[in-house]
Design a protein around this motif. Sequence first.
Motif, PDB file in Angstrom:
ATOM      1  N   SER A  48       0.838  -1.212   0.000  1.00  9.81           N
ATOM      2  CA  SER A  48       0.000   0.000   0.000  1.00  9.81           C
ATOM      3  C   SER A  48       0.866   1.253   0.000  1.00  9.81           C
ATOM      4  CB  SER A  48      -0.915   0.025   1.229  1.00  9.81           C
ATOM      5  OG  SER A  48      -1.851  -1.023   1.144  1.00  9.81           O
ATOM      6  N   GLN A  99      -7.390   0.437  -0.337  1.00 10.44           N
ATOM      7  CA  GLN A  99      -7.631  -0.595   0.666  1.00 10.44           C
ATOM      8  C   GLN A  99      -8.536   0.037   1.732  1.00 10.44           C
ATOM      9  OE1 GLN A  99      -3.977  -2.234   2.202  1.00 10.44           O
ATOM     10  NE2 GLN A  99      -5.032  -3.861   3.296  1.00 10.44           N
ATOM     11  N   ASP A 174      -5.925  -1.692  -4.756  1.00 13.43           N
ATOM     12  CA  ASP A 174      -5.231  -2.132  -3.544  1.00 13.43           C
ATOM     13  C   ASP A 174      -6.160  -3.043  -2.751  1.00 13.43           C
ATOM     14  OD1 ASP A 174      -3.585  -2.434  -1.387  1.00 13.43           O
ATOM     15  OD2 ASP A 174      -3.455  -0.310  -0.871  1.00 13.43           O
TER      16      ASP A 174
HETATM   17 MG   LIG Z   1      -1.948  -2.844   2.169  1.00 16.68          MG
END
Ligand SMILES: [Mg+2]
Length: 308
Positions: A48, A99, A174
């Motif tokens: 990330s 995410q 993500d």
């Molecule tokens: Mg991540």
Amino acid sequence: MTDLLTISGLTVRFQLRDAVVEAVTDLDLTVRPGELLAVVGESGCGKSVLAHALLGLLPANATVTGRAHLADGPVDLLRCGEKTLAKTIRGRRIGLIPQSPATSLTGVRRGRRLLAETLKAHGRDPGLADHVAEQAGLDPADLHRYPFELSGGMAQRLATALALAGEPPLLIADEPTGGLDRPLVEHTLDLLRSRCDGGAAVLLITHDLAAAERVADTVAVMYAGRIVEHRAADEFFRGPGHPYSRGLLNALPDREFRPIAGHPPMLTALPEGCAFAARCDRVTAACARRPTGTVACHHPLTGAEVLA
Ligand SMILES: [Mg+2]
Ligand SMILES: Nc1ncnc2c1ncn2[C@@H]1O[C@H](COP(=O)(O)OP(=O)(O)O)[C@@H](O)[C@H]1O
Ligand code: SF4
């Protein structure tokens, strides 16, 4: 075909009060139009942070060095500055499915208005909101809800719809399948694949190797902030070269279903040599030197031993 994104030497450090987090180190990657590149690895290995570095979304305690060249109206994402990123890159040239979208979606507008405004901002017909929601697997009937009224899976699909709204030539997804049940996982992966088949490039960040196996053209494995293996997906799934990659594959339910023993090292105290050494059954004295190469290992797997 020329690369759409060329990342070279990307390095991210987080300054803590009494330590430095080596989150991403000397990372080189390229993505071509029409390519789906899966970046895989266990939690905490820097996936990330990589995505956020490309989009200028890191917090103030981060230092970013290296280059990330985006072709077609060329720009270095790491140097172009927040104004350019905000006005011309994020959402237009690079879409992000973040995410944990439940925490990043703003709560003041209903889903339909959020999506319609995003479409309009990208010069598209706001009336397409229902259609784009459906593409992302979200029932248009759920667009009347506020983000805080959405389940995790619905928020994930709304975030996907928002990222698709600008039809960006590069999509960074993500963990886009987090919180989704199996049919929706497959729907989302097939959607990403169809973006590539339409000419877009997709960077799929995932800890789910089975997801990568379904759709990826190429796979890059990250461990402790570095890429340790990067190759064509069919080759990778037939026979990975890095012991860590083999461990990830052997952990899959339809393979040995055996997790890799131990844990990744602390990113504030990385060893000098191979960061996987403490967990590796092939370690020798040579591994005290840091390995390099497209399979960053002093003793890569070969031939018959690959999936043994
Ligand atoms: Mg991540
Ligand atoms: N703002 C921050 N300050 C300090 N460390 C951070 C920060 N953001 C992320 N990290 C650390 O960077 C590492 C990589 O995180 P991340 O990229 O989120 O991993 P993942 O591969 O699971 O996506 C982790 O050790 C995380 O704790
Ligand atoms: S370099 Fe050595 S310790 Fe690291 S993965 Fe290869 S064999 Fe294992």
